[in-house]
Design an enzyme around this catalytic site. Structure first.
Site, PDB file in Angstrom:
ATOM      1  N   GLU A 216      58.120  32.496  38.852  1.00  0.00           N
ATOM      2  CA  GLU A 216      58.603  32.805  37.508  1.00  0.00           C
ATOM      3  C   GLU A 216      60.119  32.707  37.511  1.00  0.00           C
ATOM      4  OE1 GLU A 216      57.938  36.758  35.944  1.00  0.00           O
ATOM      5  OE2 GLU A 216      57.359  37.557  37.889  1.00  0.00           O
TER       6      GLU A 216
ATOM      7  N   ASP B 224      63.162  45.471  33.466  1.00  0.00           N
ATOM      8  CA  ASP B 224      63.714  45.210  34.795  1.00  0.00           C
ATOM      9  C   ASP B 224      64.556  46.367  35.313  1.00  0.00           C
ATOM     10  OD1 ASP B 224      62.704  42.557  35.307  1.00  0.00           O
ATOM     11  OD2 ASP B 224      63.958  41.897  33.647  1.00  0.00           O
TER      12      ASP B 224
END
Length: 258
Positions: A50, A61
Site C-alpha cells: 500500500e 495513523d
C-alpha cells in the site's frame, strides 16, 4: 481487477500459509529511498504494497506514519508524483499487487472519477481510504466497481456482526481488519479477544482477511497464520528505514516470511 485481486490472493494462499502486505509513505524519506525499499520488499516476496499518498491530517495513523506524512508534504510531494511512483513501481514489479492508501480529502480535491481512472490506468489494483465509510462513499464504491478496482473496506473490533456483513458486501479484493482500537503503530496484544474478533471477521465474509495495526515481528505474523490471510506491516518498516537505512528492509521482510 478487484475480483481478480480476491481470486489471486486466494490462489497465493494455496502455496503460502499467510500473505504479507507492506506499507510506505510516498516521498518519505525520499522517492529514491521509496524505490529501493519497494525493490527489497518485492524481491523478499511481499504480496501487496500500500502506497500512502500523504495527507496533512492522517487520522488513522500513529506518530511514526504521521511524521512521515508531514515530512513528505514539507518536502513538496504532490499527488502527481505519487501517481508517477505508483506507475513506475507497478511496471517494475508485476508480481506485487499495489494499492493506493490515502484519505478522502485527497481524492475529493483531485476529483473522484479522475482519481479512480488514473489509479486504474497506471496499473494499480485498488484503494484503501480509511475515512470513507461505505454509507458515505456510494459513488466511490460504484466507480471502483465499474473500473475493476478493489475498494478495500474495514472491520474494527467494535463492529457488530451485522455491520461487518454490510461493510464486506460493499468491498472487494480483501477486508482490512483493524486489530485493535486506536491508531497505527502501537503493539497489538495477541489474546483470546483478538482470536474471537478474527473468528467474527471470518464468519462475516468470504473475502480474504488482512490484519494490521501493531503487527511488527515474525512471531506476530506466525500467530496470525490460520486466523487471517494477510499480515500488514507498516510502522515497523518505517522505523527500520529510519534507524538502519533501506538496506535493512529485505532481510527483515525475508525474516517475517521465514
Amino acid at each position: 481487477m478487484s475480483r481478480n485481486l480476491e481470486r489471486e490472493l486466494k490462489q497465493r494462499l494455496q502455496q503460502k500459509k499467510i500473505l504479507l502486505m507492506t506499507h510506505l509513505v510516498a516521498g518519505y524519506p525520499s522517492l529514491a529511498v521509496n524505490r529501493e525499499v519497494i525493490r527489497q520488499m518485492a524481491e523478499a516476496g511481499v504480496d501487496c504494497i500500500e502506497l500512502q499518498i500523504p495527507f496533512s491530517e492522517p487520522i488513522a495513523d500513529g506518530p511514526v506514519i504521521l511524521k512521515a506524512n508531514q515530512q513528505s508534504l514539507d518536502q513538496g510531494i504532490t499527488v502527481e508524483a505519487c501517481f508517477r511512483l505508483g506507475q513506475e513501481m507497478a511496471a517494475a514489479f508485476p508480481q506485487v499487487r499495489f494499492l493506493f492508501m490515502t484519505y478522502y480529502n485527497v481524492v475529493f480535491k483531485y476529483g473522484e472519477d479522475a482519481f479512480l481512472r488514473r489509479t486504474r490506468d497506471i496499473g494499480l489494483n485498488g484503494t484503501i481510504v480509511p475515512d470513507l465509510p461505505p454509507d458515505e462513499g456510494q459513488s466511490y464504491l460504484a466507480g471502483s466497481r465499474e473500473l475493476g478496482l478493489a475498494a478495500v473496506q474495514f472491520f474494527t473490533p467494535t463492529s457488530s456482526d451485522e455491520r461487518m456483513r454490510q461493510v464486506a458486501a460493499q468491498g472487494a479484493g480483501f477486508v482490512y481488519c483493524v486489530a485493535r482500537r486506536g491508531v497505527t503503530g502501537r503493539q497489538t496484544t495477541f489474546d483470546h479477544a483478538l482470536d474471537q474478533y478474527l473468528a467474527r471477521c471470518r464468519r462475516a465474509t468470504t473475502l480474504p482477511l488482512a490484519v494490521g495495526f501493531g503487527i511488527g515481528s515474525r512471531g506476530d505474523v506466525a500467530m496470525l497464520a490460520g486466523q487471517a490471510d494477510m499480515a500488514v506491516i507498516g510502522t515497523a518498516t518505517i522505523k527500520l528505514v529510519d534507524a538502519q537505512g533501506p538496506a535493512a528492509v529485505g532481510p527483515f521482510i525475508a525474516g517475517l516470511l521465514a
